[in-house]
Design a protein around this motif. Structure first.
Motif, PDB file in Angstrom:
ATOM      1  N   ALA A 465      84.376 174.110  67.515  1.00 56.84           N
ATOM      2  CA  ALA A 465      85.077 173.853  68.777  1.00 56.84           C
ATOM      3  C   ALA A 465      84.689 172.501  69.354  1.00 56.84           C
ATOM      4  CB  ALA A 465      84.760 174.964  69.781  1.00 56.84           C
ATOM      5  N   GLU A 466      83.402 172.171  69.328  1.00 54.08           N
ATOM      6  CA  GLU A 466      82.957 170.887  69.857  1.00 54.08           C
ATOM      7  C   GLU A 466      83.429 169.746  68.973  1.00 54.08           C
ATOM      8  OE1 GLU A 466      78.917 168.693  71.577  1.00 54.08           O
ATOM      9  OE2 GLU A 466      78.728 170.520  70.374  1.00 54.08           O
ATOM     10  N   LEU A 467      83.383 169.945  67.671  1.00 54.48           N
ATOM     11  CA  LEU A 467      83.863 168.912  66.754  1.00 54.48           C
ATOM     12  C   LEU A 467      85.339 168.626  66.984  1.00 54.48           C
ATOM     13  CD1 LEU A 467      82.027 170.049  63.509  1.00 54.48           C
ATOM     14  CD2 LEU A 467      81.542 168.002  64.864  1.00 54.48           C
ATOM     15  N   ASP A 468      86.115 169.670  67.201  1.00 54.53           N
ATOM     16  CA  ASP A 468      87.542 169.484  67.472  1.00 54.53           C
ATOM     17  C   ASP A 468      87.748 168.692  68.760  1.00 54.53           C
ATOM     18  OD1 ASP A 468      90.448 170.140  67.063  1.00 54.53           O
ATOM     19  OD2 ASP A 468      90.142 171.191  68.961  1.00 54.53           O
ATOM     20  N   TYR A 469      86.950 169.011  69.793  1.00 53.78           N
ATOM     21  CA  TYR A 469      87.061 168.294  71.058  1.00 53.78           C
ATOM     22  C   TYR A 469      86.717 166.815  70.874  1.00 53.78           C
ATOM     23  CZ  TYR A 469      85.970 166.722  75.778  1.00 53.78           C
ATOM     24  OH  TYR A 469      85.938 166.008  76.951  1.00 53.78           O
ATOM     25  N   LEU A 470      85.634 166.535  70.174  1.00 54.72           N
ATOM     26  CA  LEU A 470      85.188 165.151  70.009  1.00 54.72           C
ATOM     27  C   LEU A 470      86.172 164.333  69.186  1.00 54.72           C
ATOM     28  CD1 LEU A 470      81.370 165.747  69.408  1.00 54.72           C
ATOM     29  CD2 LEU A 470      82.454 164.812  71.452  1.00 54.72           C
ATOM     30  N   TRP A 475      87.615 160.109  70.044  1.00 55.18           N
ATOM     31  CA  TRP A 475      87.733 159.141  68.943  1.00 55.18           C
ATOM     32  C   TRP A 475      86.601 159.236  67.912  1.00 55.18           C
ATOM     33  CZ3 TRP A 475      88.236 157.756  74.105  1.00 55.18           C
ATOM     34  CH2 TRP A 475      89.543 157.473  74.525  1.00 55.18           C
ATOM     35  N   ALA A 476      85.916 160.359  67.840  1.00 54.27           N
ATOM     36  CA  ALA A 476      84.844 160.524  66.859  1.00 54.27           C
ATOM     37  C   ALA A 476      85.449 160.821  65.492  1.00 54.27           C
ATOM     38  CB  ALA A 476      83.911 161.656  67.269  1.00 54.27           C
ATOM     39  N   THR A 477      84.964 160.140  64.462  1.00 56.26           N
ATOM     40  CA  THR A 477      85.475 160.377  63.108  1.00 56.26           C
ATOM     41  C   THR A 477      84.369 160.597  62.091  1.00 56.26           C
ATOM     42  OG1 THR A 477      85.571 158.003  62.616  1.00 56.26           O
ATOM     43  CG2 THR A 477      87.552 159.006  63.541  1.00 56.26           C
ATOM     44  N   THR A 478      83.157 160.153  62.356  1.00 58.68           N
ATOM     45  CA  THR A 478      82.081 160.255  61.370  1.00 58.68           C
ATOM     46  C   THR A 478      80.888 161.002  61.952  1.00 58.68           C
ATOM     47  OG1 THR A 478      80.866 158.245  61.999  1.00 58.68           O
ATOM     48  CG2 THR A 478      82.759 157.967  60.519  1.00 58.68           C
ATOM     49  N   ALA A 479      79.968 161.369  61.065  1.00 55.10           N
ATOM     50  CA  ALA A 479      78.751 162.046  61.505  1.00 55.10           C
ATOM     51  C   ALA A 479      77.947 161.162  62.445  1.00 55.10           C
ATOM     52  CB  ALA A 479      77.914 162.441  60.294  1.00 55.10           C
ATOM     53  N   ALA A 480      77.882 159.855  62.169  1.00 53.74           N
ATOM     54  CA  ALA A 480      77.136 158.951  63.045  1.00 53.74           C
ATOM     55  C   ALA A 480      77.739 158.923  64.447  1.00 53.74           C
ATOM     56  CB  ALA A 480      77.097 157.550  62.452  1.00 53.74           C
ATOM     57  N   ASP A 481      79.074 158.914  64.531  1.00 49.55           N
ATOM     58  CA  ASP A 481      79.734 158.961  65.833  1.00 49.55           C
ATOM     59  C   ASP A 481      79.264 160.185  66.622  1.00 49.55           C
ATOM     60  OD1 ASP A 481      81.189 156.884  64.731  1.00 49.55           O
ATOM     61  OD2 ASP A 481      83.063 158.017  64.583  1.00 49.55           O
ATOM     62  N   ILE A 482      79.222 161.318  65.934  1.00 46.41           N
ATOM     63  CA  ILE A 482      78.972 162.598  66.590  1.00 46.41           C
ATOM     64  C   ILE A 482      77.489 162.823  66.855  1.00 46.41           C
ATOM     65  CG2 ILE A 482      79.109 165.108  66.235  1.00 46.41           C
ATOM     66  CD1 ILE A 482      81.760 164.407  64.604  1.00 46.41           C
ATOM     67  N   LEU A 483      76.645 162.562  65.876  1.00 46.62           N
ATOM     68  CA  LEU A 483      75.228 162.928  65.984  1.00 46.62           C
ATOM     69  C   LEU A 483      74.394 161.915  66.748  1.00 46.62           C
ATOM     70  CD1 LEU A 483      74.541 164.343  62.401  1.00 46.62           C
ATOM     71  CD2 LEU A 483      75.219 165.579  64.472  1.00 46.62           C
ATOM     72  N   TRP A 484      74.857 160.662  66.838  1.00 52.30           N
ATOM     73  CA  TRP A 484      74.034 159.631  67.454  1.00 52.30           C
ATOM     74  C   TRP A 484      74.667 158.958  68.663  1.00 52.30           C
ATOM     75  CZ3 TRP A 484      69.229 160.025  66.400  1.00 52.30           C
ATOM     76  CH2 TRP A 484      68.824 160.510  65.162  1.00 52.30           C
ATOM     77  N   ARG A 485      76.002 158.987  68.824  1.00 53.82           N
ATOM     78  CA  ARG A 485      76.623 158.354  69.984  1.00 53.82           C
ATOM     79  C   ARG A 485      77.229 159.381  70.933  1.00 53.82           C
ATOM     80  NH1 ARG A 485      77.030 154.514  65.964  1.00 53.82           N
ATOM     81  NH2 ARG A 485      78.929 155.371  65.042  1.00 53.82           N
ATOM     82  N   ARG A 486      78.086 160.289  70.464  1.00 50.22           N
ATOM     83  CA  ARG A 486      78.648 161.288  71.369  1.00 50.22           C
ATOM     84  C   ARG A 486      77.584 162.302  71.790  1.00 50.22           C
ATOM     85  NH1 ARG A 486      81.373 157.849  69.578  1.00 50.22           N
ATOM     86  NH2 ARG A 486      83.654 157.737  69.508  1.00 50.22           N
ATOM     87  N   THR A 487      76.657 162.611  70.900  1.00 50.76           N
ATOM     88  CA  THR A 487      75.513 163.462  71.218  1.00 50.76           C
ATOM     89  C   THR A 487      74.274 162.786  70.640  1.00 50.76           C
ATOM     90  OG1 THR A 487      75.378 164.788  69.190  1.00 50.76           O
ATOM     91  CG2 THR A 487      77.053 165.437  70.792  1.00 50.76           C
ATOM     92  N   LYS A 488      73.115 163.364  70.891  1.00 57.84           N
ATOM     93  CA  LYS A 488      71.884 162.912  70.234  1.00 57.84           C
ATOM     94  C   LYS A 488      71.330 164.043  69.364  1.00 57.84           C
ATOM     95  CE  LYS A 488      71.654 158.725  71.820  1.00 57.84           C
ATOM     96  NZ  LYS A 488      73.038 158.689  72.319  1.00 57.84           N
ATOM     97  N   LEU A 489      72.238 164.856  68.822  1.00 56.78           N
ATOM     98  CA  LEU A 489      71.810 165.971  67.990  1.00 56.78           C
ATOM     99  C   LEU A 489      71.074 165.509  66.743  1.00 56.78           C
ATOM    100  CD1 LEU A 489      74.884 168.358  68.275  1.00 56.78           C
ATOM    101  CD2 LEU A 489      72.589 168.739  69.166  1.00 56.78           C
TER     102      LEU A 489
END
Length: 512
Positions: A465-470, A475-489
């Motif tokens: 669900a969160e991945l779909d939202y991002l 504009w998130a497309t890669t793991a780096a976008d998601i894990l380091w910029r949109r979140t700090k997971l």
């Protein structure tokens, strides 16, 4: 406008080049004044300088030593404007500065007296002097430090601040184009003919009335290469690096330490389990896109923190590091740390207008964007009205559309109400969502009433669900976008998590 569906029109009023905080802020302000806007960024939003800051919204206490009273006043005024606009990604923070003798106590008190009074404060308490033997902050410090000065500033998730500005711009009609490069731009009468190349290699021509160069460290080189234009201001590229270590014992307060060379180093509680230490100031002459922290910088930061803390910090403790290049306005100062953090806006209006941003700092981005929008509107004969000082950023409208102190002071109570509304979610997860997305949590969770509705748990704590939202909205497309910029997971997940996520994204196309 949907992040997934945006495509630049053949003709727009303004093209903003650069997807850092200045570019996103300018696109937002101009779009809100009714002009058609496109923003292009050759990488992901906030890929470079704007995600490599010390994560502070601050006046810049040390700038008072360089007599930059105008810059400090402007930044101090912006602190509370920004806190009210985005209370989910920002919060007030108290800073403890142990007195180490480099500056007299009287001089420090005078500086803090001025810092408290250069701009109106409604949310942040005034500074004070404390005895460390009687203050909780003293537990983490070496016993020789007996006195400290405590003052207020703010913390911010810098990369999310960029994304929220881009989201607001998009919702006001702007076209946001990450991973889109400007190959060339040339004047044709009263228009710019711009050649763009998208991530898939396709090339598109666009006609725009005004070009805004907000390329940060590349602002001067963009003028040289893409435009082949002269420029009167010079940039000085200064590298700032940070390290992240496991949370230091007793580290519940933010600290400002004065190093022996006269520089200051912050030690800040970070992401619940960590401490962030930075920054350095090193002149940089390489490619700003591949900047890395050096071993010397790591040792410098460890030594600076270890001089004050009971628990020493070793290079082997570092779990993550990041570095960015600050595009500072060259003022001829010999020391990189003393170079002004102010900005200049240069407008060339012979033919189709061109506005270039030189310098700047995170805290004053909104004011910079407002001034840039004024200049663009004047150049195009459509001035519009300044509006961003009284507008929330996406997710910041906790108690209504108008920014208010209540959103900052009662954020925890608002977060507790979410735990009632979404009682089926784990408390740590809903807490993370509240801080990352604010009221946009309702968009993320729309139509979901149980954990089964969240979809696959792709990584611990990261659901479909969160991945779909991002992907749909940010504009998130890669793991780096998601894990380091949109979140700090990325800080909290095991080795190999990024590769696992990229593999998942490759076989699960983004919803349209």
């Amino acid at each position: 406008m949907s992040a997934a569906k945006c495509g630049v029109d053949s003709d727009v009023d303004v093209l903003v080049v650069g997807g850092g905080i200045n570019g996103a802020g300018i696109a937002r302000d101009i779009a809100g004044r009714g002009l058609s806007v496109a923003l292009c960024e050759r990488d992901d939003l906030a890929s470079h300088t704007s995600s490599a800051s010390t994560k502070l919204i601050h006046g810049g206490l040390r700038y008072l030593e360089h007599y930059e009273f105008g810059l400090v006043r402007k930044a101090l005024a912006e602190r509370e404007v920004l806190l009210r606009a985005a209370p989910h990604i920002m919060r007030p923070m108290r800073f403890v500065m142990p007195h180490a003798g480099q500056r007299s106590a009287l001089l420090v008190r005078a500086g803090l007296f001025l810092y408290d009074r250069l701009a109106r404060r409604e949310l942040l308490p005034a500074s004070q002097t404390v005895r460390l033997s009687c203050h909780p902050a003293g537990r983490a410090l070496r016993p020789q430090y007996q006195q400290a000065f405590v003052y207020s500033d703010g913390w911010v998730d810098d990369a999310r601040l960029v994304v929220l500005n881009a989201m607001d711009a998009s919702e006001k009609g702007a076209c946001i184009l990450p991973r889109t490069s400007v190959l060339a731009a040339r004047r044709e009468g009263d228009l710019w003919q711009v050649t763009l190349r998208k991530a898939d290699g396709t090339v598109k021509e666009a006609k725009v009335r005004c070009l805004v160069n907000a390329a940060g460290p590349w602002a001067a080189s963009f003028l040289d290469a893409a435009l082949q234009r002269p420029h009167t201001h010079q940039l000085r590229l200064v590298k700032g690096s940070h390290i992240v270590v496991p949370r230091l014992p007793g580290h519940d307060d933010a600290y400002l330490f004065q190093h022996e060379d006269g520089r200051i180093v912050f030690v800040i509680p970070y992401e619940r389990d960590f401490s962030l230490i930075g920054t350095t100031d090193v002149d940089y002459r390489g490619d700003p896109g591949v900047v890395r922290i050096s071993e010397d910088e790591i040792r410098y930061l460890c030594d600076a923190a270890g001089r004050y803390l009971v628990t020493p910090v070793q290079p082997s403790d570092v779990v993550w590091s990041f570095a960015g290049v600050r595009p500072l306005l060259e003022d001829g100062d010999a020391k990189a740390s003393a170079v002004t953090r102010d900005y200049r806006l240069e407008v060339e209006s012979a033919g189709a207008p061109l506005l270039t941003v030189f310098g700047g700092k995170l805290t004053t981005y909104r004011k910079l964007a407002e001034e840039a929008a004024d200049l663009v509107g004047k150049a195009l004969g459509q001035p519009g009205t300044a509006w961003t000082a009284d507008a929330c950023l996406p997710g910041g409208d906790l108690f209504g559309a108008v920014p208010q102190n209540r959103s900052v002071l009662e954020f925890d109570q608002w977060g507790s109400s979410l735990k009632v509304q979404y009682g089926w979610l784990d408390c740590p997860l809903i807490g993370r969502y509240a801080h990352a997305y604010g009221t946009r949590i309702h968009t993320l969770l729309q139509g979901r009433a149980a954990m089964a509705d969240m979809g696959e748990q792709v990584l611990p704590g990261l659901y479909e669900a969160e991945l779909d939202y991002l992907r749909r909205h940010e504009w998130a497309t890669t793991a780096a976008d998601i894990l380091w910029r949109r979140t700090k997971l990325g800080l909290h997940l095991p080795a190999g998590a990024a590769q696992q996520l990229d593999a998942w994204l490759a076989v699960h196309p983004a919803a349209r």
